[in-house]
Write a protein that holds these residues in place. Structure first.
Motif, PDB file in Angstrom:
ATOM      1  N   LEU A   6       0.893 -10.167 -11.001  1.00 48.05           N
ATOM      2  CA  LEU A   6       2.168 -10.707 -10.548  1.00 48.05           C
ATOM      3  C   LEU A   6       3.280  -9.691 -10.749  1.00 48.05           C
ATOM      4  N   ALA A   7       3.259  -9.028 -11.904  1.00 54.70           N
ATOM      5  CA  ALA A   7       4.286  -8.032 -12.192  1.00 54.70           C
ATOM      6  C   ALA A   7       4.229  -6.886 -11.182  1.00 54.70           C
ATOM      7  N   ILE A   8       3.008  -6.496 -10.803  1.00 54.66           N
ATOM      8  CA  ILE A   8       2.853  -5.427  -9.816  1.00 54.66           C
ATOM      9  C   ILE A   8       3.507  -5.821  -8.511  1.00 54.66           C
ATOM     10  N   GLN A   9       3.299  -7.084  -8.096  1.00 55.83           N
ATOM     11  CA  GLN A   9       3.880  -7.528  -6.836  1.00 55.83           C
ATOM     12  C   GLN A   9       5.397  -7.615  -6.937  1.00 55.83           C
ATOM     13  N   PHE A  10       5.921  -8.016  -8.099  1.00 59.24           N
ATOM     14  CA  PHE A  10       7.372  -8.032  -8.281  1.00 59.24           C
ATOM     15  C   PHE A  10       7.930  -6.616  -8.199  1.00 59.24           C
ATOM     16  N   ILE A  11       7.235  -5.658  -8.840  1.00 57.03           N
ATOM     17  CA  ILE A  11       7.674  -4.262  -8.796  1.00 57.03           C
ATOM     18  C   ILE A  11       7.724  -3.779  -7.370  1.00 57.03           C
ATOM     19  N   SER A  12       6.699  -4.149  -6.573  1.00 53.70           N
ATOM     20  CA  SER A  12       6.658  -3.686  -5.190  1.00 53.70           C
ATOM     21  C   SER A  12       7.829  -4.229  -4.401  1.00 53.70           C
ATOM     22  N   ILE A  13       8.241  -5.474  -4.693  1.00 55.71           N
ATOM     23  CA  ILE A  13       9.397  -6.049  -4.010  1.00 55.71           C
ATOM     24  C   ILE A  13      10.652  -5.240  -4.351  1.00 55.71           C
ATOM     25  N   ARG A  14      10.825  -4.929  -5.633  1.00 53.38           N
ATOM     26  CA  ARG A  14      12.019  -4.214  -6.072  1.00 53.38           C
ATOM     27  C   ARG A  14      12.054  -2.797  -5.497  1.00 53.38           C
ATOM     28  N   LEU A  15      10.912  -2.119  -5.456  1.00 54.70           N
ATOM     29  CA  LEU A  15      10.872  -0.754  -4.943  1.00 54.70           C
ATOM     30  C   LEU A  15      11.189  -0.696  -3.460  1.00 54.70           C
ATOM     31  N   LEU A  16      10.740  -1.704  -2.706  1.00 56.90           N
ATOM     32  CA  LEU A  16      10.811  -1.637  -1.260  1.00 56.90           C
ATOM     33  C   LEU A  16      11.963  -2.432  -0.673  1.00 56.90           C
ATOM     34  N   ARG A  17      12.661  -3.191  -1.523  1.00 53.75           N
ATOM     35  CA  ARG A  17      13.730  -4.040  -1.007  1.00 53.75           C
ATOM     36  C   ARG A  17      14.787  -3.217  -0.283  1.00 53.75           C
ATOM     37  N   GLY A  18      15.077  -2.022  -0.760  1.00 52.14           N
ATOM     38  CA  GLY A  18      16.117  -1.201  -0.155  1.00 52.14           C
ATOM     39  C   GLY A  18      15.709  -0.564   1.153  1.00 52.14           C
ATOM     40  N   CYS A  19      14.470  -0.744   1.576  1.00 52.97           N
ATOM     41  CA  CYS A  19      14.002  -0.074   2.794  1.00 52.97           C
ATOM     42  C   CYS A  19      14.398  -0.814   4.063  1.00 52.97           C
ATOM     43  N   GLY A  20      14.875  -2.049   3.955  1.00 53.11           N
ATOM     44  CA  GLY A  20      15.290  -2.743   5.173  1.00 53.11           C
ATOM     45  C   GLY A  20      15.149  -4.233   5.051  1.00 53.11           C
ATOM     46  N   SER A 164       5.723   4.393  -3.658  1.00 50.01           N
ATOM     47  CA  SER A 164       7.119   4.799  -3.810  1.00 50.01           C
ATOM     48  C   SER A 164       7.259   6.314  -3.695  1.00 50.01           C
ATOM     49  N   ASP A 165       6.338   7.053  -4.322  1.00 50.94           N
ATOM     50  CA  ASP A 165       6.369   8.515  -4.238  1.00 50.94           C
ATOM     51  C   ASP A 165       6.170   8.988  -2.795  1.00 50.94           C
ATOM     52  N   THR A 166       5.287   8.310  -2.061  1.00 57.01           N
ATOM     53  CA  THR A 166       5.017   8.695  -0.678  1.00 57.01           C
ATOM     54  C   THR A 166       6.251   8.476   0.194  1.00 57.01           C
ATOM     55  N   ILE A 167       6.987   7.401  -0.058  1.00 58.83           N
ATOM     56  CA  ILE A 167       8.240   7.148   0.667  1.00 58.83           C
ATOM     57  C   ILE A 167       9.206   8.307   0.446  1.00 58.83           C
ATOM     58  N   ARG A 168       9.356   8.699  -0.824  1.00 58.94           N
ATOM     59  CA  ARG A 168      10.292   9.769  -1.164  1.00 58.94           C
ATOM     60  C   ARG A 168       9.826  11.118  -0.635  1.00 58.94           C
ATOM     61  N   ASP A 169       8.547  11.442  -0.844  1.00 59.68           N
ATOM     62  CA  ASP A 169       8.036  12.764  -0.470  1.00 59.68           C
ATOM     63  C   ASP A 169       8.081  12.995   1.041  1.00 59.68           C
ATOM     64  N   ASN A 170       7.910  11.910   1.814  1.00 57.07           N
ATOM     65  CA  ASN A 170       7.897  12.049   3.270  1.00 57.07           C
ATOM     66  C   ASN A 170       9.258  11.732   3.896  1.00 57.07           C
ATOM     67  N   ARG A 171      10.225  11.423   3.032  1.00 58.36           N
ATOM     68  CA  ARG A 171      11.571  11.086   3.498  1.00 58.36           C
ATOM     69  C   ARG A 171      11.511  10.016   4.587  1.00 58.36           C
ATOM     70  N   PHE A 172      10.715   9.009   4.302  1.00 59.64           N
ATOM     71  CA  PHE A 172      10.512   7.931   5.273  1.00 59.64           C
ATOM     72  C   PHE A 172      11.813   7.160   5.456  1.00 59.64           C
ATOM     73  N   ILE A 173      12.286   7.062   6.693  1.00 55.61           N
ATOM     74  CA  ILE A 173      13.571   6.426   6.970  1.00 55.61           C
ATOM     75  C   ILE A 173      13.413   5.082   7.670  1.00 55.61           C
ATOM     76  N   GLY A 174      12.175   4.637   7.814  1.00 55.02           N
ATOM     77  CA  GLY A 174      11.947   3.342   8.437  1.00 55.02           C
ATOM     78  C   GLY A 174      12.092   2.216   7.432  1.00 55.02           C
ATOM     79  N   ALA A 175      11.489   1.092   7.737  1.00 50.79           N
ATOM     80  CA  ALA A 175      11.574  -0.087   6.874  1.00 50.79           C
ATOM     81  C   ALA A 175      10.180  -0.557   6.507  1.00 50.79           C
ATOM     82  N   ILE A 176      10.031  -0.992   5.263  1.00 47.42           N
ATOM     83  CA  ILE A 176       8.774  -1.559   4.790  1.00 47.42           C
ATOM     84  C   ILE A 176       9.054  -2.972   4.314  1.00 47.42           C
ATOM     85  N   VAL A 177       8.261  -3.914   4.802  1.00 50.08           N
ATOM     86  CA  VAL A 177       8.457  -5.320   4.461  1.00 50.08           C
ATOM     87  C   VAL A 177       7.192  -5.861   3.799  1.00 50.08           C
ATOM     88  N   ALA A 178       7.328  -6.426   2.615  1.00 54.03           N
ATOM     89  CA  ALA A 178       6.207  -7.078   1.942  1.00 54.03           C
ATOM     90  C   ALA A 178       6.069  -8.507   2.452  1.00 54.03           C
TER      91      ALA A 178
END
Length: 255
Positions: A6-20, A164-178
């Motif tokens: 559950l904590a992993i899924q919460f972390i994923s929400i927090r990491l990706l919330r700013g993507c769109g 999260s590292d892959t988002i940063r390393d590739n400068r991904f500017i799109g959106a990721i939705v969980a």
């Protein structure tokens, strides 16, 4: 272990919330010209053949949207599920299969030079992290701009960190939705607005208690059995995460 998941899924929400935002993920069409967004789909289970297929058709049939989704590619490991999905819903789609099929689906040269603009990842849980990272790496200015991945994004915390590292390393500017859509329920959003504007007049909120009952047992047996195992993590992981996410959505109004 369940609570760690559950904590992993919460972390994923927090990491990706700013993507769109949820809808903003795929609204890349020119508002003055309704066009099809080239969509690739990984997975062919009940989620794709049910809610997601319905959403794709509803958007396509609603002229108020300046876009619609054009599922041009479907991938499953054996190809059987992809062929069934193609025959039932998406006759225009190309089927990809095998160990390299997902990567091929993301490669323009395998699809007549056409770039995918969005990807839906609804494959088995153990494939989510790798397929999300691969889609991010395939993203570019003229390529994938929206990724919808069903929960969980990864099975362990280090997997979420790699995404999260892959988002940063590739400068991904799109959106990721969980895939946590329950927070968008009109009741939850209505209550959220009431909390935000003080319409409930409940004063200072010191604590919140959330009770949720889910009947998963066959007809004729005792109901309310949360111990029934449904996939990895059981009902707490399968459904409890949605209950927790709805509470996070509401509690966000309290800072």
């Amino acid at each position: 272990m369940i609570f760690k998941r559950l904590a992993i899924q919460f972390i994923s929400i927090r990491l990706l919330r700013g993507c769109g935002e949820i809808m903003g993920a795929f609204q890349v069409a020119n508002p003055s010209d309704r066009r099809g967004i080239k969509l690739g789909i990984s997975g062919a289970g009940k989620r794709v053949g049910g809610n997601l297929a319905t959403a794709i058709f509803n958007i396509a049939s609603n002229q108020k949207y300046p876009f619609y989704f054009d599922p041009v590619s479907v991938y499953t490991q054996t190809g059987n599920g992809a062929r069934k999905l193609k025959s039932r819903f998406f006759p225009q789609a190309t089927v990809f299969e095998g160990h390299e099929g997902y990567e091929q689906m993301l490669t323009p040269s395998w699809r007549g030079g056409q770039w995918l603009e969005a990807v839906i990842i609804a494959s088995p849980n153990q494939a989510h992290e790798y397929q999300t990272r691969t889609a991010i790496e395939a993203g570019g200015i003229d390529s994938i701009r929206g990724i919808y991945v069903d929960k969980p994004i990864a099975l362990i915390d280090t997997g979420v960190e790699l995404v999260s590292d892959t988002i940063r390393d590739n400068r991904f500017i799109g959106a990721i939705v969980a895939g946590l859509p329950f927070r968008l329920d009109p009741t939850i959003q209505g209550l959220r607005k009431m909390l935000a504007n003080g319409a409930l007049e409940i004063g200072e909120v010191l604590s919140v208690s959330h009770t949720c009952k889910l009947n998963l047992v066959p007809k004729g047996e005792e109901g309310g059995n949360w111990k029934l195992g449904l996939g990895m993590g059981g009902p707490i992981s399968m459904f409890g995460i949605h209950a927790q996410d709805m509470q996070i959505e509401l509690m966000g109004e309290f800072g």
